[in-house]
Design an enzyme around this catalytic site. Sequence first.
Site, PDB file in Angstrom:
ATOM      1  N   CYS A 112       0.891  -1.165   0.000  1.00  0.00           N
ATOM      2  CA  CYS A 112       0.000   0.000   0.000  1.00  0.00           C
ATOM      3  C   CYS A 112       0.920   1.203   0.000  1.00  0.00           C
ATOM      4  CB  CYS A 112      -0.919   0.030   1.217  1.00  0.00           C
ATOM      5  SG  CYS A 112      -1.875   1.567   1.267  1.00  0.00           S
ATOM      6  N   CYS A 115      -0.566   4.194   2.484  1.00  0.00           N
ATOM      7  CA  CYS A 115      -0.607   4.080   3.952  1.00  0.00           C
ATOM      8  C   CYS A 115      -0.336   2.631   4.375  1.00  0.00           C
ATOM      9  CB  CYS A 115      -1.929   4.596   4.502  1.00  0.00           C
ATOM     10  SG  CYS A 115      -3.396   4.090   3.577  1.00  0.00           S
ATOM     11  N   SER A 116      -1.350   1.915   4.836  1.00  0.00           N
ATOM     12  CA  SER A 116      -1.091   0.575   5.367  1.00  0.00           C
ATOM     13  C   SER A 116      -2.232  -0.385   5.054  1.00  0.00           C
ATOM     14  CB  SER A 116      -0.879   0.660   6.875  1.00  0.00           C
ATOM     15  OG  SER A 116      -2.038   1.201   7.482  1.00  0.00           O
ATOM     16  N   CYS A 117      -2.949  -0.156   3.945  1.00  0.00           N
ATOM     17  CA  CYS A 117      -4.073  -1.029   3.588  1.00  0.00           C
ATOM     18  C   CYS A 117      -3.568  -2.469   3.432  1.00  0.00           C
ATOM     19  CB  CYS A 117      -4.733  -0.565   2.300  1.00  0.00           C
ATOM     20  SG  CYS A 117      -5.471   1.071   2.444  1.00  0.00           S
TER      21      CYS A 117
HETATM   22 FE    FE Z   1      -3.509   2.174   2.681  1.00  0.00          FE
END
Ligand code: FE
Length: 214
Positions: A112, A115-117
């Site tokens: 991602c 971000c941190s998906c």
């Molecule tokens: Fe994300």
Amino acid sequence: MIRASSVEESQPVREGFEGSAYYALMTQALSEILQAKKLVTEREIEAFIAGLEAPQPEWGAHLVARAWIDGKFKRRLLENGRAAAAELGYTIKEAELVVVENTPDIHNLIVCTLCSCYPRSLLGQPPWWYISKAYRARAVREPRAVLKEFGLELPPHTSVRVHDSNADMRYLVLPMRPDNTGHLIEQELMALVSRDAMIGTAAVGAISEVARPG
Ligand code: FE
């Protein structure tokens, strides 16, 4: 009640954690307000957090092992990951689940960049490196170099496809089934599938490597 200053003082500065004291404070404040208004109980909040923390890589490995054993399930998994996960009792809450299959010609890698998906409701929380700025930037710029650092060297003829996750789309890699595993049952196959293999930073090792004692 948490004082902002006390939270900030206890937080060392770490990459990717800027502002965490602010959000910890806001979360605590919101929780207290909702409980004071009797809209939610502490027990309900705890149960919700437990639900968030329950998923683990074994759940994803279950899907992978079933797909290796059952060709029809594999087709359904590749067509609609969320529906196939529901067949095995797993609810994908956050987004659509797109399952991408590794073959001798194509290796899939998940990131991602924003971000941190991550498929959290299937694999749990992402590893620390997944949310690091270095991985998010380099996975798209130089995926082969990144994979090499993870110890995965692909043959030159294998193409690398990098999938950028987002709020609507979470990815899961369906790794290649190793040779000489035809005799294994589903649970034994599950044990071969690591979290990193479902992110694409590892392959599933040959049975001789996995079973090596010591
Ligand atoms: Fe994300």
